[in-house]
Design an enzyme around this catalytic site. Structure first.
Site, PDB file in Angstrom:
ATOM      1  CG  MET A  30      -1.998  -1.091   1.111  1.00 44.62           C
ATOM      2  SD  MET A  30      -3.537  -0.714   1.976  1.00 44.62           S
ATOM      3  CE  MET A  30      -2.940  -0.449   3.644  1.00 44.62           C
ATOM      4  CG  HIS A  37       7.029  -2.269   2.062  1.00 43.96           C
ATOM      5  ND1 HIS A  37       6.966  -1.195   2.908  1.00 43.96           N
ATOM      6  CD2 HIS A  37       5.784  -2.813   2.031  1.00 43.96           C
ATOM      7  CE1 HIS A  37       5.739  -1.082   3.371  1.00 43.96           C
ATOM      8  NE2 HIS A  37       4.996  -2.047   2.859  1.00 43.96           N
ATOM      9  CG  MET A 184      11.033  -1.815  10.081  1.00 46.77           C
ATOM     10  SD  MET A 184      12.138  -1.744   8.657  1.00 46.77           S
ATOM     11  CE  MET A 184      13.656  -1.218   9.461  1.00 46.77           C
ATOM     12  CB  SER A 185       4.261  -0.824  10.767  1.00 47.30           C
ATOM     13  OG  SER A 185       2.968  -0.429  10.369  1.00 47.30           O
TER      14      SER A 185
END
Length: 282
Positions: A30, A37, A184-185
């Site tokens: 997203m 990622h 991680m976000s």
């Protein structure tokens, strides 16, 4: 790196690549990309000839009271880092391009979506499964990479692919952490300086819970209560959404620890809802 913005164009391009005998790995995101990622893109690069990254903030996985409009967004950053990471195609459709106005078809795995995040976000995984299915139908990847931070999501997608005979191999990739242990976000961007200093205690609390289990505490309720006390003492402003012990494959809740169980937690801190999990063995 090719940037493709319409479902029709990405479908056509991926068909061309498949006709050339190319294998494709998909990394659905997203956006607002971070090192987690990038680890997925790196894995995809190892697996296939062509790496496709999708960047789409999927509206159907947000409830009306959630953070769709506020979700972090930095398209220029995302394009730069995906290209540097070796992405071949970045698919970033605009809002509305992925759903017809009279969209009426949904994909869901109810038995795995009822607990954990599904309690407070009852329509979330229906939206996730639907958009992932659409991406699979457009791109026809041989592999698709998902992070283990979203453990329930990964488990649900694996079951969906199995049950619907989707011809794609789901690759689960390790959770990537900051140096202080925080998972991680993209939503970490919501944290204030004070909150950010305290949230590593979510991971520390899970590690302490894991140690209690190693010492012989097998009761799920006692372990949950221990985690709740730890969080209250170390992150006073936090609110626990859940901390549950589940079977690592079926996600069925466990009352007592069994071999290879997962403890999954979601904790609200300020505007952020933070996920983490840990595997514990008896």
């Amino acid at each position: 790196m090719e940037i493709i913005t319409t479902p029709e164009a990405v479908k056509k391009r991926c068909k061309e690549l498949k006709k050339q005998g190319k294998t494709i790995a998909l990394v659905p995101t997203m956006g607002y990309l971070h090192a987690g990622h990038l680890s997925l893109i790196k894995k995809a690069r190892e697996l296939a000839d062509i790496v496709v990254v999708s960047r789409f903030v999927n509206p159907t996985q947000f409830a009306p009271n959630e953070d769709l409009d506020a979700y972090p967004n930095d398209p220029n950053h995302d394009r730069t880092v995906t290209e540097k990471a070796g992405t071949d195609i970045l698919f970033e459709p605009p809002a509305g391009a992925m759903y017809h106005k009279d969209h009426a078809t949904w994909v869901e795995v109810p038995s795995l979506a009822q607990g954990l995040c599904g309690v407070t976000r009852p329509t979330h995984f229906r939206g996730v499964c639907t958009v992932v299915t659409k991406l699979f139908n457009l791109i026809h990847p041989d592999f698709a990479c998902f992070g283990e931070k979203d453990y329930q999501q990964l488990t649900i997608i694996r079951r969906m692919v199995r049950d619907l005979n989707v011809d794609v191999e789901i690759i689960g990739c390790p959770l990537i952490r900051e140096e202080d242990g925080l998972a991680m976000s993209s939503r970490n961007a919501y944290l204030t300086k004070e909150e950010r200093a305290l949230v590593p205690h979510i991971r520390k609390g899970l590690l302490a819970l894991q140690e209690k289990a190693k010492q012989g505490e097998y009761s799920a309720k006692n372990l949950q209560d221990f985690f709740a006390r730890y969080i209250k003492e170390n992150i006073p402003m936090a609110r626990i959404d859940y901390c549950n012990m589940v079977d690592k494959d079926s996600l069925e809740p466990l009352e007592t620890l069994k071999d290879k169980a997962v403890v999954a937690a979601a904790v609200y801190v300020g505007k952020a809802r933070l996920l983490d999990n840990i595997l514990i063995t008896k």
